[in-house]
Design an enzyme around this catalytic site. Structure first.
Site, PDB file in Angstrom:
ATOM      1  N   ARG A 269       0.867  -1.181   0.000  1.00 37.81           N
ATOM      2  CA  ARG A 269       0.000   0.000   0.000  1.00 37.81           C
ATOM      3  C   ARG A 269       0.898   1.223   0.000  1.00 37.81           C
ATOM      4  O   ARG A 269       1.963   1.228   0.633  1.00 37.81           O
ATOM      5  CB  ARG A 269      -0.907   0.028   1.235  1.00 37.81           C
ATOM      6  CG  ARG A 269      -2.120  -0.887   1.162  1.00 37.81           C
ATOM      7  CD  ARG A 269      -3.172  -0.425   0.148  1.00 37.81           C
ATOM      8  NE  ARG A 269      -4.339  -1.285   0.115  1.00 37.81           N
ATOM      9  CZ  ARG A 269      -4.497  -2.314  -0.727  1.00 37.81           C
ATOM     10  NH1 ARG A 269      -3.556  -2.603  -1.608  1.00 37.81           N
ATOM     11  NH2 ARG A 269      -5.604  -3.032  -0.712  1.00 37.81           N
ATOM     12  N   GLU A 298      -3.822   8.001  -4.644  1.00 38.20           N
ATOM     13  CA  GLU A 298      -4.081   7.383  -5.954  1.00 38.20           C
ATOM     14  C   GLU A 298      -5.335   7.989  -6.558  1.00 38.20           C
ATOM     15  O   GLU A 298      -6.309   8.163  -5.834  1.00 38.20           O
ATOM     16  CB  GLU A 298      -4.248   5.864  -5.799  1.00 38.20           C
ATOM     17  CG  GLU A 298      -2.983   5.206  -5.273  1.00 38.20           C
ATOM     18  CD  GLU A 298      -3.112   3.692  -5.090  1.00 38.20           C
ATOM     19  OE1 GLU A 298      -4.168   3.127  -5.443  1.00 38.20           O
ATOM     20  OE2 GLU A 298      -2.152   3.078  -4.598  1.00 38.20           O
ATOM     21  N   HIS A 320      -1.499   0.674  -9.676  1.00 35.24           N
ATOM     22  CA  HIS A 320      -2.098  -0.275  -8.719  1.00 35.24           C
ATOM     23  C   HIS A 320      -2.652  -1.465  -9.510  1.00 35.24           C
ATOM     24  O   HIS A 320      -3.842  -1.772  -9.461  1.00 35.24           O
ATOM     25  CB  HIS A 320      -3.205   0.394  -7.888  1.00 35.24           C
ATOM     26  CG  HIS A 320      -3.453  -0.318  -6.591  1.00 35.24           C
ATOM     27  ND1 HIS A 320      -3.785   0.308  -5.430  1.00 35.24           N
ATOM     28  CD2 HIS A 320      -3.415  -1.642  -6.285  1.00 35.24           C
ATOM     29  CE1 HIS A 320      -3.947  -0.586  -4.465  1.00 35.24           C
ATOM     30  NE2 HIS A 320      -3.722  -1.783  -4.973  1.00 35.24           N
TER      31      HIS A 320
HETATM   32  P1  NAD Z   1      -1.086 -11.288   4.554  1.00 37.52           P
HETATM   33  O1  NAD Z   1      -1.917 -10.786   5.675  1.00 37.52           O
HETATM   34  O2  NAD Z   1      -1.156 -12.731   4.169  1.00 37.52           O
HETATM   35  O3  NAD Z   1       0.464 -10.943   4.814  1.00 37.52           O
HETATM   36  C1  NAD Z   1       0.908  -9.756   5.383  1.00 37.52           C
HETATM   37  C2  NAD Z   1       2.088 -10.083   6.273  1.00 37.52           C
HETATM   38  O4  NAD Z   1       2.673  -8.862   6.734  1.00 37.52           O
HETATM   39  C3  NAD Z   1       1.716 -10.883   7.531  1.00 37.52           C
HETATM   40  O5  NAD Z   1       2.487 -12.060   7.616  1.00 37.52           O
HETATM   41  C4  NAD Z   1       2.029  -9.952   8.679  1.00 37.52           C
HETATM   42  O6  NAD Z   1       2.497 -10.619   9.842  1.00 37.52           O
HETATM   43  C5  NAD Z   1       3.110  -9.082   8.070  1.00 37.52           C
HETATM   44  N1  NAD Z   1       3.327  -7.832   8.777  1.00 37.52           N
HETATM   45  C6  NAD Z   1       2.431  -7.114   9.499  1.00 37.52           C
HETATM   46  N2  NAD Z   1       3.040  -6.046  10.040  1.00 37.52           N
HETATM   47  C7  NAD Z   1       4.334  -6.097   9.660  1.00 37.52           C
HETATM   48  C8  NAD Z   1       5.461  -5.263   9.903  1.00 37.52           C
HETATM   49  N3  NAD Z   1       5.346  -4.176  10.673  1.00 37.52           N
HETATM   50  N4  NAD Z   1       6.632  -5.605   9.342  1.00 37.52           N
HETATM   51  C9  NAD Z   1       6.739  -6.712   8.552  1.00 37.52           C
HETATM   52  N5  NAD Z   1       5.718  -7.547   8.318  1.00 37.52           N
HETATM   53  C10 NAD Z   1       4.521  -7.233   8.849  1.00 37.52           C
HETATM   54  O7  NAD Z   1      -1.485 -10.375   3.320  1.00 37.52           O
HETATM   55  P2  NAD Z   1      -1.211 -10.657   1.763  1.00 37.52           P
HETATM   56  O8  NAD Z   1      -2.359 -11.377   1.176  1.00 37.52           O
HETATM   57  O9  NAD Z   1       0.167 -11.194   1.593  1.00 37.52           O
HETATM   58  O10 NAD Z   1      -1.256  -9.156   1.215  1.00 37.52           O
HETATM   59  C11 NAD Z   1      -0.357  -8.172   1.689  1.00 37.52           C
HETATM   60  C12 NAD Z   1      -0.792  -6.787   1.281  1.00 37.52           C
HETATM   61  O11 NAD Z   1      -0.529  -6.606  -0.111  1.00 37.52           O
HETATM   62  C13 NAD Z   1      -2.305  -6.527   1.419  1.00 37.52           C
HETATM   63  O12 NAD Z   1      -2.637  -6.130   2.727  1.00 37.52           O
HETATM   64  C14 NAD Z   1      -2.547  -5.437   0.402  1.00 37.52           C
HETATM   65  O13 NAD Z   1      -2.471  -4.187   1.025  1.00 37.52           O
HETATM   66  C15 NAD Z   1      -1.404  -5.594  -0.605  1.00 37.52           C
HETATM   67  N6  NAD Z   1      -1.860  -6.014  -1.944  1.00 37.52           N
HETATM   68  C16 NAD Z   1      -1.639  -5.198  -3.005  1.00 37.52           C
HETATM   69  C17 NAD Z   1      -2.016  -5.600  -4.292  1.00 37.52           C
HETATM   70  C18 NAD Z   1      -1.771  -4.746  -5.510  1.00 37.52           C
HETATM   71  O14 NAD Z   1      -2.502  -4.884  -6.484  1.00 37.52           O
HETATM   72  N7  NAD Z   1      -0.761  -3.921  -5.508  1.00 37.52           N
HETATM   73  C19 NAD Z   1      -2.628  -6.844  -4.483  1.00 37.52           C
HETATM   74  C20 NAD Z   1      -2.831  -7.645  -3.362  1.00 37.52           C
HETATM   75  C21 NAD Z   1      -2.439  -7.228  -2.106  1.00 37.52           C
END
Ligand code: NAD
Length: 372
Positions: A269, A298, A320
């Site tokens: 994000r 955005e 995005h």
């Molecule tokens: P997820 O919840 O499976 O994984 C997120 C991980 O981040 C977790 O393991 C969590 O413990 C870790 N985390 C939390 N706080 C942290 C910190 N301070 N430092 C390091 N790690 C930390 O989520 P996911 O399905 O892997 O998705 C991750 C993020 O990617 C989503 O929340 C979304 O915002 C973003 N995303 C973006 C797109 C895009 O099109 N650009 C697409 C999908 C997801």
């Protein structure tokens, strides 16, 4: 199936004909805001107040107490077509005991592969190369002119956040003989990491990769100091929400830890990166480059420091788009597509599947509000 209960749904965006048709085939009265931009919040409130049972949202909509208050008698589900849900106020949803859903898993591989491609694109200067050809500025083949890129194969990557997408990115990077440093303060998947190490060792033993490679969990400082590439896969968490916020995780201080030859990749994000600090680091060559799919605001405003022509050669910017594959976005199959999963989430709730218990429904995020 007929809509005996007369369920009405308002979607703040189109989610594609197949998933929309699935909802209509269930007899639901589905009204869609045709967009392409997001509707104003006042319109969402008006629709919710008018008594819709389901609200389909995108990450562009701010869903908070105002919306839940408007729907407190009638709104049964908020179904978000995204895995990230930082636009939905979880505490407010819980206060009103309205379940909200997301589309985890189905976008994991698409997002990770895009992050991987972004890394290749910025490091190997693919955009610069194509521009050279298109603009007729390619004088002749030369060993190093007009520029060279940096290889990905055999380098070290730091994966920040080893959840679903972080782990998928690890899998892709291991295929490119990369050393992998993992950082995640909340969730460590040692089984997965050990499995990747076994695959690395086998590839080395069988001569599939020339150098031995390794994967391990490390502290954040080591990850940032050592890596050639830093790829972010965390949710957006504000300081008000947690002790380990991710807001501005990449800032002036953390950028200074990175090597001047290192690249930053962000598909998580926008607000996870302090864009002002990043633009400054790119300008002063504190780091070598960045590829960004998400932004603090955005669409990216025209006056963003990231658009400074001086850093254009080392800054790749995308709209995005990381989850933006045809199947990933639009498949009606809830095991394959975000749209399909969104529609299924609405159906689960409106038709009372899983004995009508949101805590047991697979796509519901705020299960805690329904725990018995
Ligand atoms: P997820 O919840 O499976 O994984 C997120 C991980 O981040 C977790 O393991 C969590 O413990 C870790 N985390 C939390 N706080 C942290 C910190 N301070 N430092 C390091 N790690 C930390 O989520 P996911 O399905 O892997 O998705 C991750 C993020 O990617 C989503 O929340 C979304 O915002 C973003 N995303 C973006 C797109 C895009 O099109 N650009 C697409 C999908 C997801």
């Amino acid at each position: 199936m007929t809509n005996e209960k007369g369920f009405r749904i308002f979607a703040t965006s189109r989610i594609g004909a197949p998933a929309e048709n699935r909802l209509r085939e269930h007899g639901y009265d589905l009204e869609v805001f045709e967009g392409p931009e997001a509707p104003p919040k006042s319109l969402i409130i008006e629709k919710v107040k008018s008594g819709v049972d389901g609200l389909i949202t995108t990450l562009r909509d701010r869903i908070d107490a105002e919306i839940f208050e408007a729907g407190k008698e009638t709104l049964k589900v908020v179904a978000q077509i995204a895995v990230g849900f930082d636009n939905i106020n979880r505490a407010d949803a819980n206060k009103y005991r309205i379940p909200f859903t997301h589309t985890a898993d189905v976008l994991t591989e698409a997002t990770a592969e895009f992050a991987f491609f972004m890394m290749g694109m910025v490091a190997r200067k693919m955009y610069e190369s194509e521009r050279l050809v298109r603009e007729q500025r390619w004088p002749s083949w030369h060993p190093f002119l007009p520029f060279l890129g940096d290889e990905v194969t055999g380098k070290t990557i730091a994966i920040i956040g080893t959840g679903r997408i972080g782990l998928a990115m690890i899998k892709k990077c291991s295929g490119f003989d990369m050393n992998i440093l993992c950082y995640d303060p909340a969730y460590q998947n040692n089984d997965y990491v050990n499995g990747i190490q076994e695959v690395m060792d086998l590839r080395y033993a069988r001569g599939i990769q020339k150098e031995k490679t390794a994967i391990k969990y490390v502290e954040v400082e080591e990850a940032l100091r050592t890596a050639d590439y830093v790829s972010i896969h965390v949710p957006l968490l504000l300081p008000s929400e947690t002790e380990k916020p991710t807001y501005h995780f990449i800032n002036e201080k953390t950028l200074k830890l990175m090597k001047p030859t290192a690249y930053l990749i962000n598909t998580s994000r926008g607000p996870v990166v302090d864009e002002k600090a990043l633009a400054k680091a790119l300008k002063e060559k504190t780091i070598a480059g960045a590829a960004l799919d998400v932004f603090e605001k955005e669409p990216l405003p025209a006056d963003s420091p990231l658009l400074d022509p001086e850093i254009a050669d080392r800054t790749r910017l995308f709209h995005h788009f990381a989850s933006g594959g045809q199947i990933t976005r639009l498949s009606v199959d809830p095991e394959k597509g975000m749209a399909g999963r969104t529609a299924q989430a609405v159906i689960d709730i409106l038709e009372g599947r899983y004995d009508g218990d949101p805590a047991r429904m697979p796509y519901v995020v705020n299960k805690e509000a329904f725990a018995k």
